[in-house]
Design a protein around this motif. Sequence first.
Motif, PDB file in Angstrom:
ATOM      1  N   THR A 163      -0.132  31.306  22.596  1.00 31.17           N
ATOM      2  CA  THR A 163       0.733  32.480  22.615  1.00 31.17           C
ATOM      3  C   THR A 163       1.498  32.529  21.299  1.00 31.17           C
ATOM      4  OG1 THR A 163       2.593  31.329  23.659  1.00 31.17           O
ATOM      5  CG2 THR A 163       1.003  32.409  25.117  1.00 31.17           C
ATOM      6  N   VAL A 164       1.827  33.747  20.880  1.00 31.10           N
ATOM      7  CA  VAL A 164       2.581  33.959  19.646  1.00 31.10           C
ATOM      8  C   VAL A 164       3.726  34.911  19.960  1.00 31.10           C
ATOM      9  CG1 VAL A 164       2.498  34.652  17.230  1.00 31.10           C
ATOM     10  CG2 VAL A 164       0.439  33.725  18.325  1.00 31.10           C
ATOM     11  N   HIS A 165       4.947  34.427  19.839  1.00 30.84           N
ATOM     12  CA  HIS A 165       6.136  35.278  19.999  1.00 30.84           C
ATOM     13  C   HIS A 165       6.472  35.841  18.628  1.00 30.84           C
ATOM     14  CE1 HIS A 165      10.714  35.568  21.107  1.00 30.84           C
ATOM     15  NE2 HIS A 165      10.200  36.724  20.735  1.00 30.84           N
ATOM     16  N   VAL A 166       6.266  37.152  18.471  1.00 35.68           N
ATOM     17  CA  VAL A 166       6.508  37.809  17.190  1.00 35.68           C
ATOM     18  C   VAL A 166       7.841  38.553  17.270  1.00 35.68           C
ATOM     19  CG1 VAL A 166       5.601  39.385  15.451  1.00 35.68           C
ATOM     20  CG2 VAL A 166       4.022  38.126  16.935  1.00 35.68           C
ATOM     21  N   PRO A 167       8.833  38.164  16.481  1.00 36.12           N
ATOM     22  CA  PRO A 167      10.130  38.849  16.521  1.00 36.12           C
ATOM     23  C   PRO A 167      10.022  40.255  15.961  1.00 36.12           C
ATOM     24  CG  PRO A 167      10.066  37.339  14.674  1.00 36.12           C
ATOM     25  CD  PRO A 167       8.795  37.102  15.457  1.00 36.12           C
ATOM     26  N   GLY A 168      10.970  41.104  16.339  1.00 31.12           N
ATOM     27  CA  GLY A 168      10.945  42.465  15.818  1.00 31.12           C
ATOM     28  C   GLY A 168      12.073  43.298  16.383  1.00 31.12           C
ATOM     29  N   ARG A 169      11.946  44.610  16.228  1.00 34.61           N
ATOM     30  CA  ARG A 169      12.935  45.548  16.751  1.00 34.61           C
ATOM     31  C   ARG A 169      12.689  45.765  18.237  1.00 34.61           C
ATOM     32  NH1 ARG A 169      15.401  48.788  12.864  1.00 34.61           N
ATOM     33  NH2 ARG A 169      16.742  49.378  14.604  1.00 34.61           N
ATOM     34  N   LEU A 170      13.524  46.629  18.820  1.00 33.56           N
ATOM     35  CA  LEU A 170      13.363  46.969  20.230  1.00 33.56           C
ATOM     36  C   LEU A 170      13.527  48.479  20.392  1.00 33.56           C
ATOM     37  CD1 LEU A 170      15.315  44.006  21.859  1.00 33.56           C
ATOM     38  CD2 LEU A 170      12.860  44.431  22.043  1.00 33.56           C
ATOM     39  N   PHE A 171      12.601  49.229  19.742  1.00 31.01           N
ATOM     40  CA  PHE A 171      12.586  50.673  19.901  1.00 31.01           C
ATOM     41  C   PHE A 171      12.134  51.033  21.316  1.00 31.01           C
ATOM     42  CE2 PHE A 171      11.905  50.462  15.229  1.00 31.01           C
ATOM     43  CZ  PHE A 171      12.891  51.354  14.815  1.00 31.01           C
ATOM     44  N   SER A 172      12.505  52.219  21.762  1.00 27.33           N
ATOM     45  CA  SER A 172      11.929  52.774  22.984  1.00 27.33           C
ATOM     46  C   SER A 172      10.424  52.899  22.807  1.00 27.33           C
ATOM     47  CB  SER A 172      12.528  54.161  23.254  1.00 27.33           C
ATOM     48  OG  SER A 172      11.760  54.861  24.216  1.00 27.33           O
ATOM     49  N   MET A 202     -10.138  37.404  23.790  1.00 28.06           N
ATOM     50  CA  MET A 202      -9.456  38.574  24.355  1.00 28.06           C
ATOM     51  C   MET A 202      -7.964  38.387  24.110  1.00 28.06           C
ATOM     52  SD  MET A 202      -9.370  39.998  28.321  1.00 28.06           S
ATOM     53  CE  MET A 202      -8.461  38.584  28.972  1.00 28.06           C
ATOM     54  N   ALA A 203      -7.301  39.433  23.656  1.00 26.26           N
ATOM     55  CA  ALA A 203      -5.859  39.366  23.412  1.00 26.26           C
ATOM     56  C   ALA A 203      -5.124  40.328  24.324  1.00 26.26           C
ATOM     57  CB  ALA A 203      -5.541  39.692  21.951  1.00 26.26           C
ATOM     58  N   MET A 204      -4.007  39.847  24.863  1.00 22.67           N
ATOM     59  CA  MET A 204      -3.108  40.670  25.676  1.00 22.67           C
ATOM     60  C   MET A 204      -1.751  40.637  24.976  1.00 22.67           C
ATOM     61  SD  MET A 204      -4.791  41.469  28.636  1.00 22.67           S
ATOM     62  CE  MET A 204      -3.630  41.508  29.992  1.00 22.67           C
ATOM     63  N   VAL A 205      -1.241  41.805  24.592  1.00 21.75           N
ATOM     64  CA  VAL A 205       0.007  41.875  23.837  1.00 21.75           C
ATOM     65  C   VAL A 205       1.077  42.525  24.706  1.00 21.75           C
ATOM     66  CG1 VAL A 205       1.116  42.640  21.707  1.00 21.75           C
ATOM     67  CG2 VAL A 205      -1.345  42.137  21.718  1.00 21.75           C
ATOM     68  N   MET A 206       2.098  41.749  25.044  1.00 16.42           N
ATOM     69  CA  MET A 206       3.222  42.237  25.846  1.00 16.42           C
ATOM     70  C   MET A 206       4.305  42.718  24.881  1.00 16.42           C
ATOM     71  SD  MET A 206       2.386  41.502  29.118  1.00 16.42           S
ATOM     72  CE  MET A 206       3.931  41.320  30.012  1.00 16.42           C
ATOM     73  N   TRP A 219       2.464  30.934  33.170  1.00 17.74           N
ATOM     74  CA  TRP A 219       2.301  29.534  32.782  1.00 17.74           C
ATOM     75  C   TRP A 219       3.526  28.979  32.056  1.00 17.74           C
ATOM     76  CZ3 TRP A 219      -0.683  33.572  30.898  1.00 17.74           C
ATOM     77  CH2 TRP A 219      -0.324  34.020  29.619  1.00 17.74           C
ATOM     78  N   GLY A 220       4.314  29.851  31.413  1.00 17.04           N
ATOM     79  CA  GLY A 220       5.402  29.365  30.567  1.00 17.04           C
ATOM     80  C   GLY A 220       6.779  29.822  30.964  1.00 17.04           C
ATOM     81  N   GLY A 221       6.868  30.710  31.964  1.00  8.00           N
ATOM     82  CA  GLY A 221       8.172  31.240  32.336  1.00  8.00           C
ATOM     83  C   GLY A 221       8.686  32.235  31.314  1.00  8.00           C
ATOM     84  N   VAL A 222       9.996  32.199  31.025  1.00  6.04           N
ATOM     85  CA  VAL A 222      10.617  33.179  30.132  1.00  6.04           C
ATOM     86  C   VAL A 222      10.159  32.955  28.694  1.00  6.04           C
ATOM     87  CG1 VAL A 222      12.800  34.034  29.201  1.00  6.04           C
ATOM     88  CG2 VAL A 222      12.635  33.423  31.622  1.00  6.04           C
ATOM     89  N   GLU A 223       9.580  33.994  28.089  1.00  3.09           N
ATOM     90  CA  GLU A 223       9.142  33.961  26.684  1.00  3.09           C
ATOM     91  C   GLU A 223      10.104  34.758  25.792  1.00  3.09           C
ATOM     92  OE1 GLU A 223       6.547  32.145  25.885  1.00  3.09           O
ATOM     93  OE2 GLU A 223       5.438  31.899  27.758  1.00  3.09           O
ATOM     94  N   ILE A 224      10.609  35.873  26.291  1.00  3.90           N
ATOM     95  CA  ILE A 224      11.624  36.681  25.618  1.00  3.90           C
ATOM     96  C   ILE A 224      12.713  36.988  26.636  1.00  3.90           C
ATOM     97  CG2 ILE A 224      12.133  38.837  24.420  1.00  3.90           C
ATOM     98  CD1 ILE A 224       9.234  39.100  23.668  1.00  3.90           C
ATOM     99  N   PRO A 225      14.014  36.734  26.404  1.00  3.59           N
ATOM    100  CA  PRO A 225      14.571  36.178  25.176  1.00  3.59           C
ATOM    101  C   PRO A 225      14.216  34.693  25.005  1.00  3.59           C
ATOM    102  CG  PRO A 225      16.281  36.346  26.855  1.00  3.59           C
ATOM    103  CD  PRO A 225      15.035  36.953  27.429  1.00  3.59           C
TER     104      PRO A 225
END
Length: 290
Positions: A163-172, A202-206, A219-225
């Motif tokens: 998994t890759v947590h990519v930081p960024g903005r939070l636009f609508s 296969m990639a799934m992007v949340m 599998w990992g619980g809370v990813e964001i925050p």
Amino acid sequence: MSPITALTYVLPHRFLSSLARRLAYSTNPRTKQWLIDTVVRKFDVNLSEALEPDATRYATFNHFFTRALKPGAREPDADPRALLMPADGRISECGRIGFAGEAEHEDPGHVFQAKGHGFSTAELLGDERAAQDFIGGTFATVYLSPRDYHRVHMPWTGTLRETVHVPGRLFSVGVDAVGSVSKLFARNERVVCHFDTDFGPMAMVMVGALLVSGVETVWGGVEIPPYGGPIVVKDYRGQGIVVERFAEMARFNYGSTVIVLFPKGVAELASALGPQAPVKLGERLATLKV
């Protein structure tokens, strides 16, 4: 661009999302019930298909929002070669990676967003090497509104690689924002889940959004925050984490978007799919070609 979308450029995204998270997890009876009743009324939420149909029985707003469905409320497409729709919602966009309309795009990794906007697969995944697996492949972007079931399930059986947590903005991620904000899905905070399957990667992007207070995986619980910070890669190779076709893999706290990527030559999208088409979990997203 609507005035509300324009306003999101200057709003304190992370502060508002942190505040929304606190409210979502509040156990104050009056607070949580007001939130639940407001969303049920405003978005016409169908609680009859929920495992717990009584809106007063949820301990917090988040418990309500990530509610489970009754057994049989959603069923996978019976065709064993059907790649399944991962969530309830609407198709924001879908098609061939590297193509916009009928003509090949100048960027072979281009993913179309809406109204001429798009982004590269590498920008979305936060990884140039991983993006190569999907050049010329197929993508589908599913928008989950506040009224929808908010658990995301697997289109196909896969073994988790990383998994890759990519930081960024939070636009609508509403319709106006998607049509107005350039590279929106590649700018918002997101968790990329890479799976190995019997047809390849296969990639799934949340994709997070304004007031989305969290993303969790089974599998990992809370990813964001946490929000922001550096890119965080978690390597699951060799751990044997297999998530079966149609099984839950993650969930959102409030409405957002999931993007599914398949490699070239693997999937033929269902003919009825197109922008704003309503979809349900378990329906046919595509048909396996290999």
